[in-house]
Design a protein around this motif. Structure first.
Motif, PDB file in Angstrom:
ATOM      1  N   SER A 142     -12.007 -11.469   5.543  1.00  0.00           N
ATOM      2  CA  SER A 142     -12.281 -10.283   6.355  1.00  0.00           C
ATOM      3  C   SER A 142     -11.679  -9.058   5.685  1.00  0.00           C
ATOM      4  CB  SER A 142     -11.673 -10.443   7.754  1.00  0.00           C
ATOM      5  OG  SER A 142     -10.251 -10.341   7.659  1.00  0.00           O
ATOM      6  N   ASP A 143     -11.925  -7.908   6.292  1.00  0.00           N
ATOM      7  CA  ASP A 143     -11.288  -6.661   5.863  1.00  0.00           C
ATOM      8  C   ASP A 143     -10.095  -6.308   6.752  1.00  0.00           C
ATOM      9  OD1 ASP A 143     -13.043  -5.965   3.680  1.00  0.00           O
ATOM     10  OD2 ASP A 143     -14.574  -5.452   5.150  1.00  0.00           O
ATOM     11  N   ARG A 144      -9.716  -7.229   7.645  1.00  0.00           N
ATOM     12  CA  ARG A 144      -8.555  -6.963   8.495  1.00  0.00           C
ATOM     13  C   ARG A 144      -7.303  -6.796   7.642  1.00  0.00           C
ATOM     14  NH1 ARG A 144     -10.800 -11.341  11.303  1.00  0.00           N
ATOM     15  NH2 ARG A 144      -9.184 -12.746  10.506  1.00  0.00           N
ATOM     16  N   ILE A 145      -6.345  -6.037   8.156  1.00  0.00           N
ATOM     17  CA  ILE A 145      -5.074  -5.909   7.451  1.00  0.00           C
ATOM     18  C   ILE A 145      -3.947  -6.309   8.380  1.00  0.00           C
ATOM     19  CG2 ILE A 145      -4.852  -3.414   7.957  1.00  0.00           C
ATOM     20  CD1 ILE A 145      -3.525  -3.343   5.010  1.00  0.00           C
ATOM     21  N   SER A 146      -3.131  -7.233   7.889  1.00  0.00           N
ATOM     22  CA  SER A 146      -1.982  -7.691   8.673  1.00  0.00           C
ATOM     23  C   SER A 146      -0.709  -7.249   7.966  1.00  0.00           C
ATOM     24  CB  SER A 146      -1.995  -9.221   8.811  1.00  0.00           C
ATOM     25  OG  SER A 146      -1.681  -9.832   7.569  1.00  0.00           O
ATOM     26  N   ALA A 147       0.293  -6.989   8.776  1.00  0.00           N
ATOM     27  CA  ALA A 147       1.630  -6.685   8.260  1.00  0.00           C
ATOM     28  C   ALA A 147       2.609  -6.948   9.395  1.00  0.00           C
ATOM     29  CB  ALA A 147       1.721  -5.235   7.798  1.00  0.00           C
ATOM     30  N   PHE A 148       3.766  -7.469   9.051  1.00  0.00           N
ATOM     31  CA  PHE A 148       4.780  -7.818  10.044  1.00  0.00           C
ATOM     32  C   PHE A 148       4.203  -8.774  11.096  1.00  0.00           C
ATOM     33  CE2 PHE A 148       5.775  -3.478   8.526  1.00  0.00           C
ATOM     34  CZ  PHE A 148       6.985  -3.746   7.910  1.00  0.00           C
ATOM     35  N   ASP A 149       3.342  -9.697  10.625  1.00  0.00           N
ATOM     36  CA  ASP A 149       2.749 -10.748  11.469  1.00  0.00           C
ATOM     37  C   ASP A 149       1.833 -10.207  12.552  1.00  0.00           C
ATOM     38  OD1 ASP A 149       3.977 -12.977  10.166  1.00  0.00           O
ATOM     39  OD2 ASP A 149       5.859 -12.434  11.139  1.00  0.00           O
ATOM     40  N   SER A 169      13.131  -8.511   0.943  1.00  0.00           N
ATOM     41  CA  SER A 169      14.105  -9.279   1.733  1.00  0.00           C
ATOM     42  C   SER A 169      15.303  -9.710   0.896  1.00  0.00           C
ATOM     43  CB  SER A 169      13.439 -10.505   2.365  1.00  0.00           C
ATOM     44  OG  SER A 169      12.933 -11.374   1.368  1.00  0.00           O
ATOM     45  N   MET A 170      15.060 -10.006  -0.386  1.00  0.00           N
ATOM     46  CA  MET A 170      16.177 -10.409  -1.242  1.00  0.00           C
ATOM     47  C   MET A 170      17.177  -9.251  -1.390  1.00  0.00           C
ATOM     48  SD  MET A 170      16.224 -11.669  -5.228  1.00  0.00           S
ATOM     49  CE  MET A 170      15.936 -13.422  -5.028  1.00  0.00           C
ATOM     50  N   TRP A 171      16.673  -8.045  -1.599  1.00  0.00           N
ATOM     51  CA  TRP A 171      17.590  -6.908  -1.725  1.00  0.00           C
ATOM     52  C   TRP A 171      18.282  -6.607  -0.402  1.00  0.00           C
ATOM     53  CZ3 TRP A 171      20.757  -4.497  -4.504  1.00  0.00           C
ATOM     54  CH2 TRP A 171      21.313  -3.279  -4.061  1.00  0.00           C
ATOM     55  N   ARG A 172      17.546  -6.711   0.715  1.00  0.00           N
ATOM     56  CA  ARG A 172      18.176  -6.437   2.021  1.00  0.00           C
ATOM     57  C   ARG A 172      19.354  -7.377   2.243  1.00  0.00           C
ATOM     58  NH1 ARG A 172      12.740  -5.414   3.535  1.00  0.00           N
ATOM     59  NH2 ARG A 172      12.409  -7.518   4.376  1.00  0.00           N
ATOM     60  N   ASN A 212       7.471   4.052   8.325  1.00  0.00           N
ATOM     61  CA  ASN A 212       7.726   5.493   8.365  1.00  0.00           C
ATOM     62  C   ASN A 212       6.983   6.212   9.486  1.00  0.00           C
ATOM     63  OD1 ASN A 212       9.375   5.259   6.104  1.00  0.00           O
ATOM     64  ND2 ASN A 212       7.719   5.696   4.674  1.00  0.00           N
ATOM     65  N   ASN A 213       5.979   5.558  10.083  1.00  0.00           N
ATOM     66  CA  ASN A 213       5.128   6.259  11.041  1.00  0.00           C
ATOM     67  C   ASN A 213       5.204   5.760  12.481  1.00  0.00           C
ATOM     68  OD1 ASN A 213       3.153   8.385   9.687  1.00  0.00           O
ATOM     69  ND2 ASN A 213       3.470   6.737   8.216  1.00  0.00           N
ATOM     70  N   VAL A 214       5.580   4.513  12.691  1.00  0.00           N
ATOM     71  CA  VAL A 214       5.647   4.044  14.081  1.00  0.00           C
ATOM     72  C   VAL A 214       6.843   4.691  14.769  1.00  0.00           C
ATOM     73  CG1 VAL A 214       4.518   1.858  13.539  1.00  0.00           C
ATOM     74  CG2 VAL A 214       7.021   1.986  13.522  1.00  0.00           C
ATOM     75  N   PRO A 215       6.805   4.765  16.110  1.00  0.00           N
ATOM     76  CA  PRO A 215       7.887   5.444  16.832  1.00  0.00           C
ATOM     77  C   PRO A 215       9.269   4.814  16.625  1.00  0.00           C
ATOM     78  CG  PRO A 215       5.968   5.131  18.244  1.00  0.00           C
ATOM     79  CD  PRO A 215       5.701   4.375  16.996  1.00  0.00           C
ATOM     80  N   LEU A 244       9.426  -3.349  14.058  1.00  0.00           N
ATOM     81  CA  LEU A 244       8.741  -4.049  12.977  1.00  0.00           C
ATOM     82  C   LEU A 244       9.675  -4.981  12.215  1.00  0.00           C
ATOM     83  CD1 LEU A 244       6.652  -1.106  11.453  1.00  0.00           C
ATOM     84  CD2 LEU A 244       5.947  -2.767  13.186  1.00  0.00           C
ATOM     85  N   LEU A 245      10.931  -4.643  12.146  1.00  0.00           N
ATOM     86  CA  LEU A 245      11.881  -5.366  11.290  1.00  0.00           C
ATOM     87  C   LEU A 245      12.690  -6.415  12.038  1.00  0.00           C
ATOM     88  CD1 LEU A 245      13.154  -2.252   9.308  1.00  0.00           C
ATOM     89  CD2 LEU A 245      11.507  -3.967   8.532  1.00  0.00           C
ATOM     90  N   ASN A 246      12.707  -6.336  13.354  1.00  0.00           N
ATOM     91  CA  ASN A 246      13.539  -7.223  14.175  1.00  0.00           C
ATOM     92  C   ASN A 246      12.675  -8.321  14.786  1.00  0.00           C
ATOM     93  OD1 ASN A 246      15.235  -8.425  16.028  1.00  0.00           O
ATOM     94  ND2 ASN A 246      16.173  -6.499  16.686  1.00  0.00           N
ATOM     95  N   LYS A 247      12.861  -9.553  14.300  1.00  0.00           N
ATOM     96  CA  LYS A 247      12.035 -10.666  14.790  1.00  0.00           C
ATOM     97  C   LYS A 247      12.264 -10.950  16.268  1.00  0.00           C
ATOM     98  CE  LYS A 247      11.107 -13.195  10.526  1.00  0.00           C
ATOM     99  NZ  LYS A 247      11.194 -14.481   9.797  1.00  0.00           N
ATOM    100  N   ASP A 248      13.410 -10.523  16.797  1.00  0.00           N
ATOM    101  CA  ASP A 248      13.691 -10.738  18.217  1.00  0.00           C
ATOM    102  C   ASP A 248      12.855  -9.825  19.114  1.00  0.00           C
ATOM    103  OD1 ASP A 248      15.580 -12.636  17.557  1.00  0.00           O
ATOM    104  OD2 ASP A 248      17.246 -11.206  17.526  1.00  0.00           O
ATOM    105  N   ARG A 249      12.193  -8.844  18.520  1.00  0.00           N
ATOM    106  CA  ARG A 249      11.388  -7.900  19.303  1.00  0.00           C
ATOM    107  C   ARG A 249       9.888  -8.135  19.092  1.00  0.00           C
ATOM    108  NH1 ARG A 249      13.885  -1.911  18.639  1.00  0.00           N
ATOM    109  NH2 ARG A 249      12.512  -1.562  20.444  1.00  0.00           N
ATOM    110  N   MET A 250       9.513  -9.403  18.832  1.00  0.00           N
ATOM    111  CA  MET A 250       8.125  -9.727  18.515  1.00  0.00           C
ATOM    112  C   MET A 250       7.149  -9.342  19.634  1.00  0.00           C
ATOM    113  SD  MET A 250       6.687 -10.840  15.784  1.00  0.00           S
ATOM    114  CE  MET A 250       4.920 -10.783  15.506  1.00  0.00           C
TER     115      MET A 250
END
Length: 366
Positions: A60-67, A137-140, A294-297, A302-308
């Motif tokens: 597809s042309d869908r785009i996924s990021a952060f699951d 993730s390795m650098w983080r 950079n754009n979401v409120p 996006l970065l915290n898996k506990d806030r899925m």
């Protein structure tokens, strides 16, 4: 509405199948009936054993990021040309792997740029990740003081985006591995080589020698792609491969590459000139991830898996400007055109083209 026709829904094509369509974040898999598999193997002369199960894999042309799946304004629910870019790049690398004498892959035919016909493989349950630069993730983790990564000890004094002394293999789980005390029961969790060797059956490896084999094929494939990208002044930063077992026509079981390899979705690719100038220009999905951050409120969502749950709600309600989706399209189609050596043509109506070809040339449309 947008003037672009993208293939955003790819699990409802009128393809004759056995069982349900399996739909992932980007690709949908239609397992053919035994009769159609046997007919195509005979008609097309595919180099697979009789009785092999075949599937139509539609990208597809869908785009996924952060699951999550992300959409644009004006009904633009995908990135124009993204599917053709990914398939073209992966197919290109698979051909080079064949030429270099590496393992084969699961593709038996390419009816259309959005479609592969693939053979069934017994999937190894490891995301085979190789890294030549310390980033992501390795650098983080490293910046927080972590020095052991997937069982590998990293030296002190590394800096962000630095090239590593060698290509590192840092595997993670593919799916949830259950009943193994040393491996957390969650998808995409970092594991060590020793974890795999201690639990060959759980990870679907046939032998310890095959763990050596997958690492060899991962490293060799990484080096083939890195060398070709270097000719284009592009840097192959890191990537994820997948592997599976199949039988060849003589009945011998062998490990092959499956899924995709070296694409802007499964890899980080940096512009070489910018890197030498101390800047990072992403020619892969990582640029889209950074754009979202950079754009979401609230980027922590996006970065915290506990806030899925919050993240999923955000993705469903958040519409990216059409200009952003077209910028992402330029990134994907641009790097893909460089890699394959010619400009990619984005189909005016990919869905209609796919159905027509699978009907007229393959007899698979009901």
């Amino acid at each position: 509405m947008s003037s672009y026709k993208v293939l955003d829904v790819n699990d409802d094509l009128p393809i004759r199948t056995k069982g349900a369509v399996h739909s992932g974040k980007v690709r949908s898999v239609y397992w053919l009936t035994d009769e159609d598999s046997a007919r195509l193997i005979e008609e097309k002369g595919y180099d697979v054993p009789k009785g092999t199960e075949l599937a139509i894999m539609v990208i597809s042309d869908r785009i996924s990021a952060f699951d999550c799946i992300w959409q644009g304004e004006n009904g633009l629910n995908g990135v124009p040309g993204k599917g053709i870019a990914l398939n073209s790049v992966a197919s290109h690398w698979f051909k080079l792997f064949d030429a270099a004498g590496l393992a084969g892959n699961h593709i038996v035919d390419i009816p259309h740029p959005y479609v592969w016909i693939v053979r069934k493989a017994s999937t190894v349950r490891v995301e085979a990740i190789a890294r030549q630069y310390i980033t992501g993730s390795m650098w983080r983790d490293y910046s927080k003081g972590v020095r052991n990564f997937c069982g590998i000890d990293l030296p002190e004094g590394l800096t962000a985006n630095q090239k590593l002394a060698e290509v590192l293999i840092t595997p993670s789980t593919k799916g949830i591995i259950r009943g193994v005390a040393e491996v957390p029961e969650q998808d995409d969790v970092n594991i060590t080589r020793q974890n795999i060797l201690n639990n060959l059956d759980a990870f679907n490896f046939k032998s310890a020698a095959d763990v050596d084999k997958y690492e060899q094929l991962l490293t060799q494939g990484f080096n083939v792609i890195a060398a070709e990208l270097a000719k284009l002044d592009q840097i192959f930063v890191d990537t994820k491969f997948e592997f599976g077992y199949v039988e060849d026509t003589s009945g011998v079981e062998k490990l092959i590459y499956i899924d995709e390899v070296g694409t802007p979705d499964s890899s980080r690719i940096w512009d070489g000139a910018a890197y030498r100038d101390g800047k990072i220009i992403e020619n892969s999905k990582e640029g889209f991830r950074q754009l979202l951050i950079n754009n979401v409120p609230d980027s922590d969502v996006l970065l915290n898996k506990d806030r899925m749950p919050e993240r999923e709600a955000l993705a469903q309600g958040y519409k990216l400007p059409e200009s952003v989706m077209l910028d992402v399209s330029n990134t994907y189609v641009g790097i893909a055109s460089k890699i394959v050596g010619h400009a990619l043509t984005i189909p005016a109506d990919p869905r209609a083209e796919v159905i027509a070809i699978l009907d007229e040339q393959y007899g698979l449309i009901d």
